[in-house]
Design a protein around this motif. Structure first.
Motif, PDB file in Angstrom:
ATOM      1  N   GLY A 106       6.539  21.407  29.244  1.00 44.34           N
ATOM      2  CA  GLY A 106       7.930  21.003  29.083  1.00 44.34           C
ATOM      3  C   GLY A 106       8.787  22.077  28.449  1.00 44.34           C
ATOM      4  N   GLU A 108      10.436  26.253  28.292  1.00 40.18           N
ATOM      5  CA  GLU A 108      11.171  27.181  29.155  1.00 40.18           C
ATOM      6  C   GLU A 108      10.249  28.022  30.024  1.00 40.18           C
ATOM      7  OE1 GLU A 108      14.163  31.049  28.777  1.00 40.18           O
ATOM      8  OE2 GLU A 108      13.394  30.064  26.980  1.00 40.18           O
ATOM      9  N   TYR A 111       9.300  26.150  33.123  1.00 38.39           N
ATOM     10  CA  TYR A 111      10.385  25.917  34.065  1.00 38.39           C
ATOM     11  C   TYR A 111      10.743  27.179  34.853  1.00 38.39           C
ATOM     12  CZ  TYR A 111      11.087  21.538  31.536  1.00 38.39           C
ATOM     13  OH  TYR A 111      10.919  20.301  30.969  1.00 38.39           O
ATOM     14  N   LEU A 115       9.122  26.206  38.814  1.00 35.05           N
ATOM     15  CA  LEU A 115      10.155  25.855  39.786  1.00 35.05           C
ATOM     16  C   LEU A 115      10.441  27.004  40.759  1.00 35.05           C
ATOM     17  CD1 LEU A 115      12.582  23.822  37.486  1.00 35.05           C
ATOM     18  CD2 LEU A 115      10.948  22.935  39.144  1.00 35.05           C
ATOM     19  N   CYS A 127      12.146  22.691  45.819  1.00 33.96           N
ATOM     20  CA  CYS A 127      12.645  23.286  44.576  1.00 33.96           C
ATOM     21  C   CYS A 127      14.058  22.796  44.276  1.00 33.96           C
ATOM     22  CB  CYS A 127      12.612  24.810  44.685  1.00 33.96           C
ATOM     23  SG  CYS A 127      13.171  25.656  43.190  1.00 33.96           S
ATOM     24  N   VAL A 131      15.118  20.868  40.865  1.00 28.90           N
ATOM     25  CA  VAL A 131      16.098  21.442  39.942  1.00 28.90           C
ATOM     26  C   VAL A 131      17.244  20.464  39.705  1.00 28.90           C
ATOM     27  CG1 VAL A 131      17.831  23.257  39.672  1.00 28.90           C
ATOM     28  CG2 VAL A 131      15.528  23.838  40.431  1.00 28.90           C
ATOM     29  N   TRP A 134      15.900  17.504  37.596  1.00 31.78           N
ATOM     30  CA  TRP A 134      15.559  18.016  36.265  1.00 31.78           C
ATOM     31  C   TRP A 134      16.812  18.206  35.415  1.00 31.78           C
ATOM     32  CZ3 TRP A 134      16.017  23.663  35.259  1.00 31.78           C
ATOM     33  CH2 TRP A 134      15.595  24.023  33.982  1.00 31.78           C
ATOM     34  N   HIS A 175      10.769  15.896  26.913  1.00 32.15           N
ATOM     35  CA  HIS A 175       9.532  16.327  27.570  1.00 32.15           C
ATOM     36  C   HIS A 175       9.033  15.220  28.499  1.00 32.15           C
ATOM     37  CE1 HIS A 175       9.208  19.774  24.893  1.00 32.15           C
ATOM     38  NE2 HIS A 175       8.105  20.152  25.519  1.00 32.15           N
ATOM     39  N   ALA A 178      11.454  14.904  31.518  1.00 33.68           N
ATOM     40  CA  ALA A 178      11.327  15.992  32.491  1.00 33.68           C
ATOM     41  C   ALA A 178      10.020  15.889  33.268  1.00 33.68           C
ATOM     42  CB  ALA A 178      11.415  17.339  31.782  1.00 33.68           C
ATOM     43  N   ILE A 182      10.108  15.423  37.256  1.00 26.64           N
ATOM     44  CA  ILE A 182       9.576  16.473  38.120  1.00 26.64           C
ATOM     45  C   ILE A 182       8.396  15.953  38.930  1.00 26.64           C
ATOM     46  CG2 ILE A 182       8.303  18.661  38.075  1.00 26.64           C
ATOM     47  CD1 ILE A 182      10.153  19.601  35.887  1.00 26.64           C
ATOM     48  N   ILE A 289      19.644  24.977  30.807  1.00 33.12           N
ATOM     49  CA  ILE A 289      19.211  24.157  31.947  1.00 33.12           C
ATOM     50  C   ILE A 289      20.339  24.025  32.972  1.00 33.12           C
ATOM     51  CG2 ILE A 289      18.521  21.830  32.636  1.00 33.12           C
ATOM     52  CD1 ILE A 289      17.111  21.662  29.845  1.00 33.12           C
TER      53      ILE A 289
END
Length: 410
Positions: A106, A108, A111, A115, A127, A131, A134, A175, A178, A182, A289
């Motif tokens: 969860g 950076e 991500y 992704l 993707c 995105v 997310w 977390h 997300a 996802i 984000i």
């Protein structure tokens, strides 16, 4: 209901989960482990002063970043880090590493690697869907945190393994949001493009989201109520938005106002983010984000205008969904090469644009880029982070695939 909510919000419940998984505060562990770890007076003085110290054991010590790890005959080890609450005993190393890895899913780093990798090696369509969802659930979750202002679990009795987000509020767990978004967005979108066994997909989606959710309890960063609310909020957002996914795809790729919306809407949401009476990382993380999502949105629209969408069209659409390609040594090597080259380009973009945008924005306000307090001001933090991650999203969707073509990696 109120009693149940209070029970789920309890720090003691989180602490009991940690103990069941073999994670203990160092002081409590010493009382319950027949003094497997003994401290001399000098070590105790250093601990009280908040500095790194060592526990003595027959097996010696193993160095950690910022502290030490000690191992005894029972395969327990204690961590102590200068100036922090990271002073704990681990009695189940398998769960320790499992939940630390799950918690990283969860962050950076995950991500900006997972992704884009999905875009480069599987399908830009998937993707794009991920995105979009997310960004939506993360913005909702971050705003709810700073509006509700419910605290995180208390330490003690909880052992906290993370310090960066300690100043943030707790409910809901972003977390958990997300991971749920996802996992299940991918599960719901993939059948449009590829053939796979549905039961396996459901199992993997549930497993991934469950591991991330439990990791938030294990690391002591969220209560059970935070995690449950995070999952439920993500599920509601997905259920209500699912009928609009195909419509938004068309707007995003073909709408006349799409490039304006791609920049203006996320940027407006960043500036309208609720303020707090103290600095928190939530606004900066949310800007990152939304900036990344904005760059991707603009990039996908631009690809459509240039006629290089890397997506099937015409008669090829009748072939969808297609079987998953077989994994051979050649395809694996190409995928690994694309991942390495793409990640290198993204990291380079992040560092260069971050430096340039921060210098530019700080110059406009007469501040030094090295001034930490200045970088935390909304008028500086929002534009430089938005530009940085917007550039990364644009590079990911537009330039990286063209670089793959030049290098013969597609």
């Amino acid at each position: 209901m109120r009693r149940l909510a209070a029970h789920l919000q309890s720090s003691d419940l989180v602490a009991r989960f940690q103990r069941a998984c073999g994670l203990y505060p160092a002081a409590g562990a010493e009382e319950n482990s027949v003094h497997n770890h003994r401290q001399d007076d000098h070590s105790r003085q250093h601990r009280d002063a908040g500095v790194v110290h060592r526990h003595r054991s027959k097996e010696g010590t193993v160095q950690l970043s910022g502290g030490t790890r000690e191992q005894d005959n029972n395969s327990n080890y204690t961590c102590s880090v200068s100036g922090s609450a990271e002073n704990y005993v681990v009695r189940n190393r398998s769960l320790y590493f499992l939940f630390l890895v799950s918690a990283a899913l969860g962050n950076e780093v995950f991500y900006i690697s997972f992704l884009p990798c999905l875009h480069w090696n599987l399908d830009p369509f998937l993707c794009r869907r991920l995105v979009n969802m997310w960004a939506v659930v993360m913005y909702i979750g971050q705003v709810l945190k700073d509006v509700l202002k419910l605290p995180r679990p208390l330490a003690p009795p909880v052992v906290k393994l993370e310090t960066r987000v300690a100043a943030e509020y707790g409910l809901p767990s972003t977390h958990a949001m997300a991971a749920t978004a996802i996992s299940f967005t991918l599960l719901l979108s993939a059948p449009e493009r590829v053939q796979f066994q549905w039961e396996v997909g459901v199992f993997l989606a549930v497993l991934l989201s469950t591991l991330v959710c439990l990791s938030r309890l294990y690391t002591g960063m969220h209560s059970a109520l935070d995690v449950i609310c995070g999952v439920l909020i993500a599920a509601v957002v997905m259920a209500t938005s699912y009928p609009l996914w195909a419509w938004f795809d068309r707007v995003q790729l073909h709408g006349r106002c799409s490039p304006v919306l791609a920049v203006a809407l996320p940027l407006l949401l960043c500036y309208c983010y609720p303020g707090l009476d103290h600095y928190s990382t939530t606004r900066g993380d949310t800007t990152m984000i939304l900036g990344g999502a904005s760059g991707c949105w603009l990039g996908y629209w631009l690809n459509e205008r240039l006629g290089v969408t890397f997506e099937p069209a015409g008669p090829l659409l009748l072939l969808l969904p297609v079987p998953l390609p077989s994994l051979t040594c050649v395809t694996f090597a190409l995928g690994a090469a694309r991942f390495a080259v793409g990640l290198l380009v993204l990291v380079g973009t992040r560092q260069s644009v971050r430096w340039a945008s921060l210098a530019l924005v700080c110059r406009c306000y007469g501040e030094s880029p090295g001034d930490r307090e200045a970088r935390r001001r909304k008028e500086i933090e929002v534009p430089y982070k938005f530009m940085t991650y917007g550039a990364m999203g644009l590079v990911n969707t537009v330039l990286v695939n063209r670089l793959f073509l030049l290098l013969g990696l597609l």
